[in-house]
Structure formats: C-alpha cells, structure tokens
Motif scaffolding. Structure first.
Motif, PDB file in Angstrom:
ATOM      1  N   UNK A 488       0.850  -1.187   0.000  1.00  0.00           N
ATOM      2  CA  UNK A 488       0.000   0.000   0.000  1.00  0.00           C
ATOM      3  C   UNK A 488       0.887   1.237   0.000  1.00  0.00           C
ATOM      4  N   UNK A 489       0.303   2.350  -0.381  1.00  0.00           N
ATOM      5  CA  UNK A 489       1.012   3.609  -0.316  1.00  0.00           C
ATOM      6  C   UNK A 489      -0.013   4.724  -0.105  1.00  0.00           C
ATOM      7  N   UNK A 490       0.381   5.740   0.656  1.00  0.00           N
ATOM      8  CA  UNK A 490      -0.508   6.889   0.866  1.00  0.00           C
ATOM      9  C   UNK A 490       0.090   8.087   0.159  1.00  0.00           C
ATOM     10  N   UNK A 491      -0.717   8.736  -0.663  1.00  0.00           N
ATOM     11  CA  UNK A 491      -0.285   9.961  -1.332  1.00  0.00           C
ATOM     12  C   UNK A 491      -1.157  11.098  -0.809  1.00  0.00           C
ATOM     13  N   UNK A 492      -0.517  12.170  -0.347  1.00  0.00           N
ATOM     14  CA  UNK A 492      -1.317  13.309   0.118  1.00  0.00           C
ATOM     15  C   UNK A 492      -1.024  14.501  -0.775  1.00  0.00           C
ATOM     16  N   UNK A 493      -2.095  15.198  -1.151  1.00  0.00           N
ATOM     17  CA  UNK A 493      -1.909  16.340  -2.034  1.00  0.00           C
ATOM     18  C   UNK A 493      -1.958  17.637  -1.229  1.00  0.00           C
ATOM     19  N   UNK A 494      -0.969  18.485  -1.477  1.00  0.00           N
ATOM     20  CA  UNK A 494      -0.938  19.798  -0.826  1.00  0.00           C
ATOM     21  C   UNK A 494      -0.606  20.825  -1.893  1.00  0.00           C
ATOM     22  N   UNK A 495      -1.012  22.065  -1.608  1.00  0.00           N
ATOM     23  CA  UNK A 495      -0.712  23.123  -2.572  1.00  0.00           C
ATOM     24  C   UNK A 495       0.529  23.880  -2.114  1.00  0.00           C
ATOM     25  N   UNK A 496       1.437  24.138  -3.047  1.00  0.00           N
ATOM     26  CA  UNK A 496       2.643  24.913  -2.738  1.00  0.00           C
ATOM     27  C   UNK A 496       2.757  26.041  -3.738  1.00  0.00           C
ATOM     28  N   UNK A 497       3.372  27.118  -3.296  1.00  0.00           N
ATOM     29  CA  UNK A 497       3.652  28.189  -4.240  1.00  0.00           C
ATOM     30  C   UNK A 497       4.966  27.842  -4.941  1.00  0.00           C
ATOM     31  N   UNK A 498       4.946  27.914  -6.240  1.00  0.00           N
ATOM     32  CA  UNK A 498       6.182  27.650  -6.988  1.00  0.00           C
ATOM     33  C   UNK A 498       6.507  28.874  -7.831  1.00  0.00           C
ATOM     34  N   UNK A 499       7.785  28.973  -8.192  1.00  0.00           N
ATOM     35  CA  UNK A 499       8.221  30.113  -8.971  1.00  0.00           C
ATOM     36  C   UNK A 499       8.663  29.599 -10.337  1.00  0.00           C
ATOM     37  N   UNK A 500       7.994  30.088 -11.393  1.00  0.00           N
ATOM     38  CA  UNK A 500       8.318  29.656 -12.755  1.00  0.00           C
ATOM     39  C   UNK A 500       9.605  30.280 -13.229  1.00  0.00           C
ATOM     40  N   UNK A 501       9.998  29.936 -14.434  1.00  0.00           N
ATOM     41  CA  UNK A 501      11.253  30.407 -15.008  1.00  0.00           C
ATOM     42  C   UNK A 501      11.310  31.933 -15.076  1.00  0.00           C
ATOM     43  N   UNK A 502      10.128  32.502 -15.411  1.00  0.00           N
ATOM     44  CA  UNK A 502      10.098  33.957 -15.583  1.00  0.00           C
ATOM     45  C   UNK A 502       9.945  34.680 -14.245  1.00  0.00           C
ATOM     46  N   UNK A 578      -1.052  18.987 -12.292  1.00  0.00           N
ATOM     47  CA  UNK A 578      -0.638  18.418 -11.012  1.00  0.00           C
ATOM     48  C   UNK A 578       0.869  18.228 -11.005  1.00  0.00           C
ATOM     49  N   UNK A 579       1.365  17.752  -9.870  1.00  0.00           N
ATOM     50  CA  UNK A 579       2.777  17.438  -9.744  1.00  0.00           C
ATOM     51  C   UNK A 579       2.917  16.310  -8.740  1.00  0.00           C
ATOM     52  N   UNK A 580       4.051  15.632  -8.764  1.00  0.00           N
ATOM     53  CA  UNK A 580       4.312  14.552  -7.811  1.00  0.00           C
ATOM     54  C   UNK A 580       5.706  14.748  -7.225  1.00  0.00           C
ATOM     55  N   UNK A 581       5.821  14.518  -5.919  1.00  0.00           N
ATOM     56  CA  UNK A 581       7.135  14.639  -5.306  1.00  0.00           C
ATOM     57  C   UNK A 581       7.205  13.698  -4.117  1.00  0.00           C
ATOM     58  N   UNK A 582       8.427  13.493  -3.602  1.00  0.00           N
ATOM     59  CA  UNK A 582       8.615  12.527  -2.525  1.00  0.00           C
ATOM     60  C   UNK A 582       8.971  13.187  -1.200  1.00  0.00           C
ATOM     61  N   UNK A 583       9.085  14.544  -1.173  1.00  0.00           N
ATOM     62  CA  UNK A 583       9.481  15.176   0.105  1.00  0.00           C
ATOM     63  C   UNK A 583       8.300  15.238   1.059  1.00  0.00           C
ATOM     64  N   UNK A 584       8.575  15.522   2.339  1.00  0.00           N
ATOM     65  CA  UNK A 584       7.462  15.601   3.287  1.00  0.00           C
ATOM     66  C   UNK A 584       6.884  17.015   3.243  1.00  0.00           C
ATOM     67  N   UNK A 585       5.584  17.092   3.453  1.00  0.00           N
ATOM     68  CA  UNK A 585       4.867  18.320   3.135  1.00  0.00           C
ATOM     69  C   UNK A 585       4.903  19.427   4.161  1.00  0.00           C
ATOM     70  N   UNK A 586       5.367  19.135   5.365  1.00  0.00           N
ATOM     71  CA  UNK A 586       5.391  20.178   6.372  1.00  0.00           C
ATOM     72  C   UNK A 586       3.988  20.598   6.787  1.00  0.00           C
ATOM     73  N   UNK A 587       3.788  21.901   6.882  1.00  0.00           N
ATOM     74  CA  UNK A 587       2.566  22.432   7.471  1.00  0.00           C
ATOM     75  C   UNK A 587       1.446  22.702   6.477  1.00  0.00           C
ATOM     76  N   UNK A 588       1.745  22.652   5.179  1.00  0.00           N
ATOM     77  CA  UNK A 588       0.732  23.008   4.178  1.00  0.00           C
ATOM     78  C   UNK A 588      -0.495  22.128   4.329  1.00  0.00           C
ATOM     79  N   UNK A 589      -1.697  22.717   4.212  1.00  0.00           N
ATOM     80  CA  UNK A 589      -2.927  21.922   4.417  1.00  0.00           C
ATOM     81  C   UNK A 589      -3.070  20.841   3.335  1.00  0.00           C
TER      82      UNK A 589
END
Lengths: 772, 252
Positions: A488-502, A578-589
């Motif tokens: 089994x695996x648990x995936x949790x989705x959180x929103x993060x602010x990201x900065x694009x190239x520009x 969407x996006x996928x990553x393996x880091x831990x999400x911290x405090x983001x809801x």
C-alpha cells in the motif's frame, strides 16, 4: 460505342467487377461515415456548448470562500462576459437510492446542483434549459445510458423522495471521463438538503473572446484567489466531450483509408490482368491510329461505371449505419442541426474515394504508351520470364510432399505476382489487429497510467472531510493488516507556491509520497525519488515553462527549496495540472489523499473495494478495474465496436481478394493445370497446391501484418492518443488474440477462399486447353 | 490377350442443339502391346479427339474404351488420373513444361506425387533418359533457357519416366524444324523398339511412316487402315511414299 463494350466486359469479368464495386463501396461507406459522424460530432458539440453556455474557465473549490473578493476580481476584468459561483453538493453514492439500488459502487463524485443563473445550463433532452419544480429531479444522461434511472422513477436522495422528471446533458460533466455528475434539483429542495453533504464551489467565468483564456487564468492565479480544487478550461471540456465518439471516427477513418488502399491494389490487379489479356487488341487499336488517350478513355469509362455507383452505394448505405453509430452521440449531445451538412460531407468523402480510384486507374493506364503496336500484334503480351528459385528443387527431396513443394516453388518463382496478395493480407491483419490492440489497451487497467493514475488494484480517495491525513492513515493501516493486500502507499496532495522560469509565482498541487510503488507512465524522465525532485504533469510543465532537468523553486514551510524536475507525465485528473514529489509536506494543508493498494489476486479487487467502501463510508473506495470500466466505459465500448467492425472488414477483405486472386491465377495457369492433370495429378492435388501457395503467402502476410500492427501500429495509435493528452503510449496487447487468434482467423479466411477459388482448376478441360 | 487399348463404337459430340455434331461417329480401334500406330486425317476429322478419348483425358458420349482390360467410362476422375500417371505417357505439340521448374524437376513430375522417399530412383532414371535423348547437362536449366527441340526431348523423358504401357503423341514434331523432328522420331522409334506401344497423331506422311499401321480418319470414322509392317527403320522412304499415296487417294 463504349456502352456495349463496357457491358460485355463487365459481364465477362463478373467477379472482379463485383469486387471493385464492393471495395469502393466499403471504403466509401467508412470514409463517408467518418465524415458524417465528424460533422455531426462537431455540430452537436458546438450546439450543446453554445446552448449550455459552457464556462470558459471553471475553478472548483472546497473550503471557505470569499465571494466579495471574487466579485471584485470579476468586475475589474474587462474581458469577462459573465461570472457566477454555483454550488455542488457532494453526496455519497450510498445516499442515492434508485429502488433497491444505490450509487455506492459508483466511482463518480455524485452531487446535487441547481440550474445556472446566467450560464452553464443543464439542458433537458430537447435541448431546453431544465427547470425542476419542488420534488422533481433531473438525472445526468450518463445514468440514463447505463439504465440506472428512467423517467417517472421514484428516487430517494439523503432520505428525501424525488420523481425523475427528465434527464440532463451537462456540457461540463457529461462524459464518463469527467469524474463528477450533477443531479439537478429545485432551489427549494437544494436549500433543504444543503447541510447534509459537503459543498464544493464552482467558480465560473465566461469570456467575450474565448481566446483570452490564458490571460484570465494567469490573472486569476496571480490574484491568489480560491483554488482548492481542479481548474479546467474550455478546451478540456471540449476534449472530454469529444473523446469517445472522436476515437470511433478516427478508427473508422483509419480502416476506411486502408480499405481504399486495398481497393487500389484490387483495381491494379484486375487492370494488369486485363491489359495482358487485351494486349493484341490494344496493339491493333494503336496500329489503326487510335490515340492513347482514346484507348485509355475506353478503359477508364468502365471503371467510372464501377467506381461511381460503388461510391454512391457506399454513401447511401452509410445512412443505415449512421443511426446506431450516432445513438450515443445524439443521446449525450443532442441533434446539432448538422443533418444537412453531414450527408454532404459524407457524399464528399465517398466521391473522394471514387475519384481516387479513377485517378489511380488513369495512372496505371499510362503503360499503354509503352506498348509497341508491332510487337503486340506479333507476339501478344510479353511473357515474364519465370525466375528460377534458388536452391529449392523437387529433386532435392520432398519433406512436405509434392503438392506443398510445387505450391511453394511457384510462389518463390513469381514473387512480384504474389506481392499483391501479400500486401492485402498484411493490410488485413493490420486492420484487424490494431483496433483490437487499441481496444485491449484502453480496456486494460494499465491504460489509466497514461492518464495520470497509478496502476494499483484498489484506491481510496479521501477528500472534503475533516482530518484527511488521519483518515487516510486509518485506511492504510487496515489495508496493511489485510493478508490479501500485497503493498500500500498513501499519497497526500498539498498546494505549494512555486516560482516559474520567468519569476512569476503560482500555486501548484503536489501529490506527496512514494511514487515508485504504483507508477504512472512517464512521457519523459522518471518518478521523483530524492527529496529535491519533482515530477510535473505535461500541462503544469507547459504553464511553468520547464522541462526535465530544469530547476524549480517551491515554498515549503515558508522557505524556498530548489527542486529538480525529474519527469513529465500525462494527466487528465484534477484539471490536468498536477505534480508529484517525494518530500514531506510540512505544514501546508492537505487537499486530498489517495490510498493505493496492490492485491495478491487482482481479480478480487471489486469485492475488496465493496468491503472497504462499507468499512470507511467517508472515503470513495474503488477497484481500478471498476474505475476504468466506469470512467472509460463508453470509450472502451466505442473502440470495441470499431474493433469488431475492423475485424469483420479485414476478414471479408482477406477472403474476397484471395478468392479473386486465386481465380485469376487459375485462369492464367490453365495450360500448366491442364498439363498437370494430363500427367495424372488429381483435382485434390491441384487444390492442395493452391492451398500451399496461399498458406505460404498468408503465413508471411499475417506474421508481417501483426508485427507491423504491434510496432508501426503502436506508433500510429500513440500519435493519435497523444492528441488527447496521453504521452509515451504502448500497446497492452492480449498476446493470444494479437499474435495468434486474429492472424489465424485472417489466414484461415484466405485459405477457405483459396479452396473455393481453386475449385475451378478441376473444371479445366485437358484436351481443349492443351490443343489451344 | 495381346490388346492393350481398344475403343468400341466411340461417339463424341460437340456443340448444342441444332449445332451439335458427332466428331467421332462410332469409331472402333485396337492397339496391341508394343505396337506403333499413327492416326492421320484432314483438319477436323477427329484425330486428336480420338487420341484424348482413348487416353481417358476426355469423356466420350457413347461406346466404350478398354485400357488393359478396364473400362475407362466406369472410372472416377481420380482413378483416371492415377491411371494416366502410372501407365500412360504423353507428348504434346507444345511441350507444356512448367515454367517455374528446371528441366530435371519437370521430368520427375509424374513421380513426385507417389514418391516422397524413393524419389532418388526416379532422379537417376531421369538423368539416364536425359543422357539417352541427348540433353545431358541441362538438368538445372529453366524452360526459357533451352531450344524447342530440347524442350520436346525433356517432354519425352517426362513421358517415359514411369515406363508407360502406351505413349500418346499429339503432333509431337509439329512445332520443330526438320532436323529436330527427325531426332525426336528416332527416339520414339527406339522407345517403341524397347516394347512401349506408341499412338501418334500427325498430318505428316514422313512421321506416320514410322508406324507399323496407319489409321485414316474422315468425318469421325475410320476411312482406311494401312499396314506398313514392323517399323524396323528400314525402307523409310518407301513407306513414306505409300502413306503419301494413300493420302492422295483419300484426298487428304
């Protein structure tokens, strides 16, 4: 003068003429069906989305909402024609009771809604804006199609009784591919039930100029407005509505073009035989001073007499098939007022096929110029010197018997002649295998991995409830303790602010967890493994202007982290961004969580899903098999019927062309046949020799055809699928049918036709033929 | 019982309704073992039709044909095919060799159906026949790589491969120049001298003179029979003279 020549000629070569008419007819039928369906689809889609006034941008949002801020954003934008916020009341499937059935097993997010105020109308089956009175319910047409509800049924939702007043077409969520379904109720009923489910907001915008969608979206994101949920633009609505019927049209067109190709082969074949037969006459006509163009016109006239009615028949026949093929489209999208345009486009397609055939005949007839009148009159058609087969000889031994050896030797000695038949059989197997592979691929659980859904057996979606992480781990622990569950695996989705190239900042929904357990298919790169890696959906990457290997800055717990883009994947879920990553999400809801599980016995996934759904009513538990069946069901069925049509076409093609070919061979070889009969070969020996020839050609043909289907066909279909947003496509072929059963069926059709076609060999009189 | 092939009151007609006419109108013939018989007659007299009827390649409308005592009209197509393959040999005006096989393969063709394993014996026999007929060394040549005379010799080798009881020839020298024709006829005479019955259709007196007996056909009946005596290769000119005289008498 031509009329009589043509009539006699057609009478003399009935079968070849019939086959020409038939092939032109079938290609015209398929091409005009594709044309007509295309016209209907585009018109119906246009009409539906226009009448429903589909929003150009939809932002779904759950959680608190600041309406004033949204209104002032809308008021400040000069490009907007309309703005509204609708509510969607999420209701769990078990609360919908249709008699003794509920929607508990549904993978859709079912909910209640009221009619749009200014736009985004749900239309009844007559195309009018539906307005339910108190106690009335309009059911999504999706549930009419699958037989869940009928008009007049009594339905209980959250314990309140409704009468089904009709069905609605929802220009946003009609398609099974869209994961939500809106049931329409009166404002009064909605108000009564509003506290009984979780409310999701549909923040909707209409633009004066739909081309300004990009600007609007950018402005919305930049304003930092509500965005806890998928954001979907007009083009994606369009694509989802068009996908199922669009695939059917593409397959029809694909098969139609291949059949056209085979028609050309068939015509070439009959024509070359005819030229050989008429060689002296052509020489004589040239000798008495007829121009090549005159002679050519006589032959061309015959094919015009065959091809034009063939094309018209095909077109006429397309009306008979149009009804059943349009049924789905009409139900989901209604009449588009294309009834006048569709036949015209169909006719254009059919005539195009006819003209293509005539153009080809003209080209082949070009060889008249090369015929020397003197030589034709003196010697007739030039005999093609039979090529000596290399090492194969009868005298060297007959491991498979004399008839097999004689058959094989003949094929090897006249490879160019058998090339035509080979090409037809390669094409037939291709036509049969490619749609079949597409069907098994779309129907296989792994197909979802092309669309952004990991290939697990079971998934539980936890959304719009309190303490999402806690509930997700509750389910995960139960799964981990289950002996039938492999991993089994648990995936949790959180929103993060990201900065694009520009340098522009935007919010990105990232699913966090171990993405290597149930991987999606990566169009490029691979799953994120290290904590500083991220994978982006193709649409997110486009928005951010990044590629694999680029760096991307994300704000995690208030500080900027530098992430490397490890891979790109296609996604149709959550608006595609969407996006996928393996880091831990911290405090983001946490926005949502998905618990995925693999079973030791995947065939038990439906039972397990039902059991877990009962145990955890707050989660939407589904078996992936079930999810695929429900989500892609209509698409799978459309491709399935297209693949059955193709198989039928392929078998008829293989049989008919082979029968024609063998009859032509028998006519050509009559002197050899008479000689063999005189030497004491039985009729059954002759049939066996023809069977051996066909077996060799068919063996190579179907082998090459299925290999091509699984390589070239895969790339072709991959290119097609990528149009709909899925990348890096591979067939999930059923090896038994793709490599054995279908090729075998094509080969058997060819062999049966050979036996029928070779029967004429036994009727060739020895005495008359040898004395000719 | 010395007769190997006989036809009794053979009737064969072509055409339909009022157009129907008897090409063979009650012909009776008898061929003895080891005999050399020629059939002559004007065009349309039914010579070739008689030959194809006697060999069982064409069914007749009346009368009966006995080959080695068996009534051909009572046999099925497959039995007729088996009989032709095992007991008869054919040489046609056009050699009718298969273009996709070399000469050796063409010659062993009558044996391949029955001999999957013991084909080597027939290959040896074929090489021997090729040597005897002067086409040694052409085994691997294709049909388009040899002359008409060589093709016809290969055709004779094919006909003789299985030691037939009767060798049927339909104008076997009709398409050859005179030197080649003479050589082919010498071979046929040798074959006959070795004990094989030969039945030949021809319109050439010099060819017919090789036979011991000449049958003259007219309007579907035997008009005259000319006994030339044992074909010992002697006095060929004189025999040819007798055939030519008879032809003139009959207005052929």
């Amino acid at each position: 003068m031509y009329a009589r020549i043509i009539r006699n000629d057609i009478r003399r070569s009935r079968l070849a003429s019939l086959a020409t008419v038939l092939f032109v007819m079938v290609s015209a039928l398929l091409v005009s069906l594709a044309g007509a369906l295309g016209a209907e689809l585009s018109a119906a889609l246009e009409t539906l989305m226009e009448r429903a006034a589909t929003p150009h941008l939809l932002q779904m949002h759950s959680g608190p909402i600041d309406l004033e801020r949204l209104e002032s954003f809308a008021a400040g934008s000069s490009e907007l024609e309309g703005f509204q916020v609708l509510e969607f009341l999420n209701v769990e499937g078990a609360a919908f009771e249709f008699g003794d059935r509920t929607l508990a097993g549904s993978v859709q997010d079912n909910g209640l809604s009221i009619q749009g105020r200014d736009f985004d109308f749900l239309l009844d089956l007559d195309g009018n804006v539906a307005n339910p009175r108190e106690g009335e319910l309009y059911v999504p047409v999706f549930y009419f199609k699958d037989g869940t509800a009928r008009a007049g049924d009594r339905v209980r939702i959250l314990g309140r009784e409704f009468r089904v007043a009709g069905f609605v077409r929802d220009s946003q969520m009609n398609s099974a591919l869209s994961s939500s379904k809106r049931f329409l109720v009166s404002p009064e009923d909605y108000a009564t039930l509003r506290d009984r489910g979780s409310v999701e907001h549909l923040i909707e915008f209409r633009l004066r100029d739909p081309g300004a969608l990009g600007n609007l979206e950018a402005a919305y994101v930049a304003a930092g407005l509500e965005s806890n949920g998928p954001r979907v633009g007009f083009p994606l609505f369009r694509m989802m509505n068009a996908l199922s019927d669009g695939l059917l049209i593409v397959v029809l067109l694909f098969v139609g073009l291949l059949v056209t190709f085979v028609s050309l082969l068939c015509v070439r074949f009959a024509l070359l035989a005819k030229i050989e037969q008429d060689y002296r006459e052509i020489g004589a006509m040239k000798a008495v001073g007829l121009r090549v163009s005159d002679i050519r016109r006589a032959y061309l006239a015959k094919y015009a007499v065959l091809a034009v009615p063939g094309a018209l028949f095909g077109w006429a026949l397309s009306f008979a098939f149009r009804g059943p093929l349009l049924a789905n489209l009409r139900l989901f999208m209604g009449e588009g007022g294309a009834s006048r345009l569709a036949p015209a486009l169909g006719l254009a397609g059919a005539l195009l096929v006819g003209l293509l055939v005539l153009g080809y005949v003209r080209g082949v007839l070009g060889r008249f110029r090369k015929i020397s009148a003197a030589e034709a009159l003196r010697f007739g058609a030039p005999r093609q010197a039979a090529r000596r087969p290399g090492r194969l000889r009868l005298a060297a031994g007959l491991p498979l018997g004399a008839n097999a050896a004689l058959g094989f030797l003949d094929v090897l000695a006249r490879i160019p002649l058998y090339g035509t038949m080979l090409a037809v059989l390669v094409a037939s197997s291709f036509i049969a295998v490619v749609p079949r592979n597409l069907h098994t691929t779309v129907a296989s659980p792994s197909f979802s991995s092309y669309l952004g859904i990991g290939a697990c057996d079971l998934r539980a979606d936890v959304q719009a409830v309190g303490d999402i992480p806690g509930r997700a781990s509750e389910i995960a622990s139960a799964l981990a303790a289950d002996p039938e569950v492999r991993k089994t695996v648990v995936l949790t989705a959180r929103a993060f602010t990201v900065r694009g190239k520009d340098g522009s900042e935007s919010s990105l929904k990232v699913e966090l967890g171990d993405h290597a357990v149930f991987p999606v298919a990566y169009a490029e790169g691979r799953a994120p493994g290290a904590p500083d890696e991220i994978a982006l959906s193709v649409l997110s990457a486009e928005d951010l202007g990044t590629r694999v290997g680029d760096r991307l800055a994300a704000a995690v717990d208030g500080e900027w982290r530098d992430l490397r883009v490890a891979g790109l994947y296609s996604d149709v879920t959550n608006g595609g961004k969407t996006a996928k990553a393996a880091f831990s999400g911290g405090e983001a809801p946490v926005l949502w969580a998905v618990v995925q599980a693999g079973l030791a016995d995947p065939s038990r996934s439906r039972e397990k899903a039902a059991a877990y759904a009962a145990a955890f009513p707050y989660a939407k538990v589904s078996s992936l098999q079930e999810y695929v069946a429900q989500t892609f069901g209509p698409t799978i069925r459309a491709v399935g019927s297209a693949s059955r049509i193709s198989l039928g076409v392929a078998l008829v093609l293989a049989a008919l062309i082979t029968a024609l070919f063998v009859r032509m061979l028998v006519a050509r070889d009559r002197v050899s046949i008479a000689a063999l009969r005189a030497l004491g070969f039985r009729n059954s020996d002759l049939t066996r020799q023809y069977l051996a020839r066909s077996a060799l050609v068919a063996g190579i043909g179907v082998l090459a055809g299925s290999l091509l289907a699984n390589t070239l066909g895969e790339s072709l279909v991959g290119a097609l699928i990528s149009l709909f947003g899925a990348a890096s496509f591979e067939f999930a072929a059923d090896p038994l049918s793709a490599y054995i059963l279908i090729p075998l069926a094509v080969a058997l059709a060819a062999l049966a036709a050979t036996a029928a076609g070779a029967a004429g060999a036994g009727r060739i009189g020895i005495a008359q033929t040898i004395r000719e | 019982m010395n007769t190997i092939l006989s036809g009794e009151h053979i009737v064969k007609s072509f055409g339909d309704g009022a157009e129907r006419r008897n090409v063979l109108d009650g012909v009776s013939v008898e061929i003895r073992k080891g005999e050399f018989v020629s059939i002559m007659g004007p065009s349309g007299s039914g010579k070739s039709t008689l030959l194809y009827a006697l060999s069982g390649m064409d069914r007749v409308d009346g009368g009966r044909i006995l080959f080695e005592g068996r009534d051909l009209s009572g046999l099925r197509d497959d039995d007729l095919a088996d009989l032709r393959r095992r007991r008869m040999g054919f040489v046609f005006q056009q050699p009718t060799l298969l273009g996709n096989l070399d000469l050796l393969d063409n010659i062993i063709l009558p044996a391949v159906r029955d001999e999957r394993r013991g084909l080597g014996r027939h290959v040896e026999k074929a090489r021997d026949l090729m040597r005897r007929t002067g086409i040694e060394g052409l085994e691997r040549r294709s049909v388009s790589q040899v002359s008409g005379g060589q093709l016809q010799r290969a055709g004779i080798c094919r006909a003789l491969l299985r030691d037939p009881a009767v060798l049927f020839g339909d104008e076997p020298t009709g398409a050859l120049n005179s030197a080649s024709a003479r050589e082919i006829l010498d071979i046929l005479s040798e074959v006959n001298a070795a004990g094989t019955a030969v039945l030949l259709v021809t319109h050439d007196a010099a060819v017919a003179a090789r036979a011991g007996r000449v049958l003259f056909l007219r309007d579907g009946r035997i008009d005259r029979e000319l006994e030339l005596g044992p074909p010992d290769g002697q006095g060929l000119e004189e025999r040819t003279g007798r055939v030519s005289r008879t032809m003139r008498e009959l207005g052929i």
